[in-house]
Design a protein around this motif. Structure first.
Motif, PDB file in Angstrom:
ATOM      1  N   SER A 186       0.834  -1.204   0.000  1.00 17.26           N
ATOM      2  CA  SER A 186       0.000   0.000   0.000  1.00 17.26           C
ATOM      3  C   SER A 186       0.864   1.247   0.000  1.00 17.26           C
ATOM      4  O   SER A 186       0.439   2.287  -0.506  1.00 17.26           O
ATOM      5  N   GLU A 230       1.571   1.713  -3.596  1.00 17.09           N
ATOM      6  CA  GLU A 230       0.363   2.177  -4.281  1.00 17.09           C
ATOM      7  C   GLU A 230       0.074   3.635  -3.960  1.00 17.09           C
ATOM      8  O   GLU A 230      -0.377   4.394  -4.820  1.00 17.09           O
ATOM      9  N   MET A 231       0.357   4.037  -2.713  1.00 20.89           N
ATOM     10  CA  MET A 231       0.166   5.437  -2.341  1.00 20.89           C
ATOM     11  C   MET A 231       1.093   6.336  -3.153  1.00 20.89           C
ATOM     12  O   MET A 231       0.690   7.396  -3.626  1.00 20.89           O
ATOM     13  N   TYR A 283       2.326   5.704  -6.065  1.00 20.02           N
ATOM     14  CA  TYR A 283       1.815   5.705  -7.436  1.00 20.02           C
ATOM     15  C   TYR A 283       0.655   6.685  -7.565  1.00 20.02           C
ATOM     16  O   TYR A 283       0.630   7.535  -8.448  1.00 20.02           O
ATOM     17  N   GLU A 284      -0.309   6.575  -6.614  1.00 21.42           N
ATOM     18  CA  GLU A 284      -1.482   7.450  -6.636  1.00 21.42           C
ATOM     19  C   GLU A 284      -1.074   8.908  -6.497  1.00 21.42           C
ATOM     20  O   GLU A 284      -1.613   9.785  -7.169  1.00 21.42           O
ATOM     21  N   THR A 319       0.403  10.117  -9.747  1.00 17.60           N
ATOM     22  CA  THR A 319      -0.667  10.221 -10.751  1.00 17.60           C
ATOM     23  C   THR A 319      -1.507  11.462 -10.517  1.00 17.60           C
ATOM     24  O   THR A 319      -1.794  12.228 -11.449  1.00 17.60           O
ATOM     25  N   ALA A 320      -1.919  11.673  -9.249  1.00 21.60           N
ATOM     26  CA  ALA A 320      -2.758  12.829  -8.927  1.00 21.60           C
ATOM     27  C   ALA A 320      -2.023  14.121  -9.247  1.00 21.60           C
ATOM     28  O   ALA A 320      -2.616  15.077  -9.760  1.00 21.60           O
ATOM     29  N   LEU A 339     -14.371   8.159  -4.202  1.00 20.65           N
ATOM     30  CA  LEU A 339     -13.015   8.447  -4.683  1.00 20.65           C
ATOM     31  C   LEU A 339     -12.771   9.951  -4.750  1.00 20.65           C
ATOM     32  O   LEU A 339     -11.702  10.433  -4.385  1.00 20.65           O
ATOM     33  N   ARG A 372      -9.954  11.981  -2.889  1.00 23.55           N
ATOM     34  CA  ARG A 372      -8.963  12.813  -3.580  1.00 23.55           C
ATOM     35  C   ARG A 372      -8.940  14.219  -3.013  1.00 23.55           C
ATOM     36  O   ARG A 372      -7.887  14.826  -2.841  1.00 23.55           O
TER      37      ARG A 372
END
Lengths: 259, 106
Positions: free
Chosen positions: A62, A65-66, A68-69, A72-73, B25, B29
């Protein structure tokens, strides 16, 4: 003693191994060692963490994944969905710089000489990273838009005689980007590490002055602890800032003339 | 009858699931938005380096023009002046992009 309290000693570069190449000899320095270590560590940690590929991620997975997120964001908010095709580039830069900054926070490291080193505190390295960003921006911009990419240098809605003045200014402004991008990372890491070492030097100097000195050394020691926490934050933040600015410049390559 | 069926239906409806997932989501965000640029030290370094970068590059180009195009002595002063203008432009753009990201995250 002088070496122990010299705040600049930590930035010294020395050769570890020479690689002969014809008449030349390339030096594999401690800087190269830390860069190679950074790349290996990032690849190893990422692939180890993702090796299980569980649907319900564990702690390591995780975290990846964090990360990565997070990237991406960041790309999405700075360069839009079209910017996502640069994800591998931005993620690599971000991970490389972050790992380099974090390795720099370790005072001892299994390296020749057993001392820490921050490769991002050298201007040539941050500048090379910045130049690679600009190469991607210009290369992709020209590939994608052809000569329209250079409309970046001709702001719209201006009477034409002003272009004689504005175009050189825009070109200088564009050329100054890699400089600012590289200098900012370099300056932050350099200043932070010198500051840390100066206060740590106070502790050593006061500590050698007997009981009173040891009592007085508590203040700079507390400062070093606080600064270490701050430097950890700066190490992350500067990697983030570098990646964000990369995204902003990439968005120019995606849609030039859109400020 | 239909009233009682509704919650069950919507729970198994894939479209509805998608919609609920998306709203969650979005919330997630918004909560975990990337940190904004703030703090005096960072602002100082940001603006300072933007401005200095413009001047340095302008002066460098001016010097190169002097050296290789033989524009001595006009290249360097012109380059420095242009560099100042480019530095100001950089700072204005940095401020614009910062206030824009501030607006977006509020």
């Amino acid at each position: 003693m002088a070496d122990a309290t010299n705040p600049i000693k930590q930035f010294e570069i020395h050769s570890i191994a020479g690689i002969p190449f014809g008449d030349w000899k390339f030096d594999f320095t401690n800087s190269s060692y830390f860069m190679v270590t950074s790349v290996i560590l990032v690849s190893l940690l990422l692939s180890l963490a993702m090796s299980r590929r569980a649907l319900t991620p564990g702690r390591a997975q995780s975290m990846v994944e964090m990360l990565y997120e997070f990237v991406t964001a960041m790309i999405r908010s700075m360069a839009g969905d079209a910017g996502l095709k640069f994800f591998p580039f931005v993620f690599t830069l971000f991970a490389f710089i972050l790992m380099g900054n974090m390795l720099g926070m370790l005072p001892y490291f299994p390296a020749p000489g057993f001392h820490g080193f921050t490769f991002t505190s050298h201007l040539i390295i941050t500048f090379a990273l910045a130049m690679s960003v600009m190469a991607v921006v210009i290369g992709y911009g020209v590939f994608r838009h052809g000569f329209k990419f250079f409309s970046l240098f001709f702001p719209s809605g201006v009477p034409w005689p002003l272009y004689f003045l504005l175009t050189p200014i825009e070109i200088i402004s564009f050329l100054s980007r890699p400089v600012t991008l590289g200098v900012r990372l370099f300056a932050n890491m350099l200043a932070g590490h010198i500051l840390l070492k100066v206060f740590a030097g106070f502790v050593v100097m006061l500590g050698s002055m007997g009981a009173i000195g040891i009592a007085a050394a508590i203040a700079p020691l507390a400062m070093v602890v606080a600064l270490t926490a701050l430097e950890l934050l700066v190490a992350f933040l500067q990697a983030y800032v570098f990646a964000v600015l990369t995204c902003i410049y990439l968005s120019d390559a995606l849609e030039p003339g859109h400020h | 009858m239909s009233c009682r069926n509704e919650p069950k239906l919507s729970a198994s409806d894939p479209d509805d699931f998608e919609r609920r997932l998306n709203t969650r989501l979005e919330e997630h965000r918004a909560r975990h938005a990337p940190p904004r640029d703030s703090g005096a030290w960072k602002l100082a370094v940001r603006y300072g380096s933007e401005f200095a970068g413009g001047v340095i590059v302008g002066a460098g180009l001016g010097y190169l023009a002097d050296r290789f195009l033989g524009w001595t002595p006009w290249g360097l002063p012109a380059g420095v002046l242009m560099g100042f203008a480019a530095g100001v432009l950089n700072v204005v753009r940095a401020a614009q992009s910062m206030s824009r990201s501030d607006d977006a995250s509020h």
